[in-house]
Design an enzyme around this catalytic site. Structure first.
Site, short mmCIF file in Angstrom:
data_model
loop_
_atom_site.label_atom_id
_atom_site.label_comp_id
_atom_site.label_asym_id
_atom_site.label_seq_id
_atom_site.Cartn_x
_atom_site.Cartn_y
_atom_site.Cartn_z
N ARG A 203 0.77 -1.18 -0.02
CA ARG A 203 0.13 0.09 -0.07
C ARG A 203 1.02 1.33 -0.06
O ARG A 203 0.59 2.20 0.59
CB ARG A 203 -1.11 -0.11 1.24
CG ARG A 203 -2.15 -1.02 1.26
CD ARG A 203 -3.06 -0.83 -0.04
NE ARG A 203 -4.14 -1.77 0.30
CZ ARG A 203 -4.02 -2.97 -0.17
NH1 ARG A 203 -3.06 -3.58 -0.38
NH2 ARG A 203 -5.37 -3.61 0.32
N SER B 245 -10.51 -0.01 3.48
CA SER B 245 -9.63 -0.31 4.76
C SER B 245 -9.04 0.87 5.28
O SER B 245 -8.53 1.89 4.60
CB SER B 245 -8.47 -1.18 4.59
OG SER B 245 -8.76 -2.36 3.89
N GLU C 112 -4.29 4.21 6.18
CA GLU C 112 -4.25 3.67 4.87
C GLU C 112 -4.69 4.89 3.93
O GLU C 112 -4.10 5.11 2.91
CB GLU C 112 -4.72 2.43 4.44
CG GLU C 112 -4.30 1.73 3.36
CD GLU C 112 -5.43 1.52 2.27
OE1 GLU C 112 -5.71 2.22 1.61
OE2 GLU C 112 -6.19 0.23 2.57
N1 EPU Z 1 -10.81 -10.16 10.44
C1 EPU Z 1 -11.47 -10.15 11.74
N2 EPU Z 1 -12.27 -9.29 12.06
C2 EPU Z 1 -12.82 -8.17 10.85
C3 EPU Z 1 -11.83 -8.13 9.76
C4 EPU Z 1 -10.97 -9.15 9.60
O1 EPU Z 1 -11.04 -10.94 12.72
O2 EPU Z 1 -13.56 -7.61 11.31
C5 EPU Z 1 -9.48 -11.02 10.40
C6 EPU Z 1 -9.97 -12.32 9.69
O3 EPU Z 1 -9.44 -13.51 10.33
C7 EPU Z 1 -9.87 -12.41 8.17
C8 EPU Z 1 -8.68 -11.59 8.15
O4 EPU Z 1 -8.52 -10.46 9.22
O5 EPU Z 1 -9.74 -13.71 7.75
C9 EPU Z 1 -8.25 -10.99 7.10
O6 EPU Z 1 -9.49 -10.24 6.66
P1 EPU Z 1 -9.77 -9.59 4.96
O7 EPU Z 1 -9.73 -10.98 4.04
O8 EPU Z 1 -11.17 -9.32 4.94
O9 EPU Z 1 -8.60 -8.92 4.68
P2 EPU Z 1 -8.23 -7.43 5.53
O10 EPU Z 1 -6.69 -7.94 5.71
O11 EPU Z 1 -9.01 -7.10 6.42
C10 EPU Z 1 -7.07 -6.53 3.18
C11 EPU Z 1 -6.85 -5.36 2.56
C12 EPU Z 1 -8.29 -5.05 1.78
C13 EPU Z 1 -8.40 -6.27 0.66
C14 EPU Z 1 -8.60 -7.67 1.58
C15 EPU Z 1 -8.59 -8.75 0.56
C16 EPU Z 1 -5.43 -3.86 3.48
C17 EPU Z 1 -5.38 -2.72 4.53
N3 EPU Z 1 -6.49 -4.03 3.33
O12 EPU Z 1 -7.71 -6.55 4.22
O13 EPU Z 1 -8.11 -3.89 0.94
O14 EPU Z 1 -9.59 -6.13 0.03
O15 EPU Z 1 -7.30 -7.60 2.36
O16 EPU Z 1 -7.48 -8.87 0.11
O17 EPU Z 1 -4.35 -4.51 3.25
C18 EPU Z 1 -8.42 -1.56 0.96
O18 EPU Z 1 -7.34 -1.49 1.00
O19 EPU Z 1 -9.31 -0.59 1.11
C19 EPU Z 1 -9.11 -2.79 1.18
C20 EPU Z 1 -10.37 -3.21 1.46
#
Ligand code: EPU
Length: 335
Positions: free
Chosen positions: A160, A235, A331
């Site tokens: 990012r 995010s 972010e």
């Molecule tokens: N999780 C929780 N609670 C929550 C949200 C997430 O426990 O409320 C845990 C879960 O275990 C889940 C893990 O976090 O398995 C990862 O969550 P998720 O797959 O939703 O992805 P993220 O790490 O929260 C990142 C990116 C997103 C992107 C997703 C999918 C960043 C800052 N964000 O989110 O990007 O869509 O992965 O690849 O790296 C963005 O940048 O605006 C964005 C939406």
């Protein structure tokens, strides 16, 4: 045409009110250069407005990049180079590529924002990042009107992150991006468990780029709020990288916390999980809240101000710091 005292509310997906002293939209590099000569500083270039949070009015000129166009500029045996205008909507470009049977963008489906904003934060999702398909970009220097090309190496992409969030922050308008997409022998990435599960649910064993795109669209629709209905900027924080000591401490107190091991030996912990552990998920304070299905997303329940949203972000970050000793970095570009 330059207009004055313009509401930026329609131009940011969080949907907060902020007024630009001057505002104009440009549809070509030529128009942009003329605009820059007339513009009252400071100049802010806005794309889709999906990664900014306005906490105050903009005292100078907001330039909205509406430079369009998508074309194949070079052909190779198994791939093509596609050049897209910075003002194109990112997802429209993804859909265009998928319709042509091109591979490389499918995991990045439905990411809000513009093509020109994509390299600034090296957008990524579901195991893919823009930098993997990126060839080069063209950008106009705001101070001089000079048009320059930046190679992938020059962009200094990171998680990012890029040159345009670091040393060159706020100094360029990205007018076009060139990407290398596969016409065959696609390098499909279905490693992300959500994607693999969705493809299985869809009954697809040998996915095409279009199938993966469809799977990603379904996952995102189920998990992330649509800014047209609930203001948000995706995010709000980056997922933090922590050292082994911090990680061991988390593991002592929680059973099986989600994490990714990084090549550098550090551990990436999902910020959404940390925030949820602190009890924020689904909570609402005034007009802002922490989204009920994804704690990493802050939402505008209607009529929120940028300051209100930022105050919530700070309260969330403070409780994560307090409980875990981890500093969350936004972010989103807070202005
Ligand atoms: N999780 C929780 N609670 C929550 C949200 C997430 O426990 O409320 C845990 C879960 O275990 C889940 C893990 O976090 O398995 C990862 O969550 P998720 O797959 O939703 O992805 P993220 O790490 O929260 C990142 C990116 C997103 C992107 C997703 C999918 C960043 C800052 N964000 O989110 O990007 O869509 O992965 O690849 O790296 C963005 O940048 O605006 C964005 C939406």
């Amino acid at each position: 045409m330059m207009t004055h005292n313009v509401s930026l509310r329609p131009y940011n997906t969080f949907g907060v009110e902020a007024v630009a002293a001057a505002f104009l939209e440009v549809t070509s590099v030529g128009e942009l250069r003329i605009a820059l000569r007339q513009a009252k500083p400071p100049v802010l270039v806005l794309g889709g407005g999906s990664n900014v949070l306005f906490t105050r009015d903009w005292p100078g000129t907001v330039v909205r990049n509406a430079i369009r166009g998508i074309e194949v500029v070079r052909r190779f045996p198994h791939r093509v180079w596609v050049r897209a205008g910075g003002g194109e909507a990112w997802h429209e470009l993804v859909m265009w590529a998928v319709r042509q049977g091109l591979g490389g963008l499918e995991n990045l489906s439905l990411i809000p924002g513009s093509v020109g904003a994509a390299p600034v934060q090296n957008i990524g999702a579901y195991g893919a990042e823009l930098q993997e398909v990126f060839v080069s970009l063209e950008a106009v220097e705001l101070a001089t009107g000079r048009l320059r090309r930046f190679s992938r190496r020059e962009c200094q992409f990171g998680y990012r992150d890029s040159l345009f969030k670091q040393r060159e922050k706020g100094r360029w308008c990205i007018t076009a991006v060139t990407l290398s997409l596969t016409t065959e022998r696609h390098r499909l990435n279905t490693s992300y468990s959500d994607v693999a599960r969705m493809l299985a649910d869809m009954g697809i064993a040998q996915p095409t780029p279009a199938d993966i795109s469809e799977a990603v669209v379904r996952i995102r629709r189920a998990k992330l709020p649509d800014p047209a209905h609930l203001g948000n900027c995706g995010s709000f924080f980056k997922n933090p990288e922590v050292n082994l000591q911090v990680w061991e401490n988390i593991r002592r107190h929680h059973s099986n916390p989600p994490h990714y091991l990084l090549p550098n030996g550090r551990i990436k912990v999902p910020a959404g999980w940390l925030i949820e552990q602190c009890g924020w998920k689904g909570r609402r304070i005034g007009n802002v809240g922490c989204y009920e299905k994804q704690a990493l997303v802050l939402v505008n329940h209607g009529g929120a101000t940028g300051q209100e949203a930022y105050a919530l972000a700070q309260a969330i970050a403070a409780s994560v710091a307090d409980r875990f000793g981890i500093v969350l970095e936004p972010e989103v570009n807070v202005l």
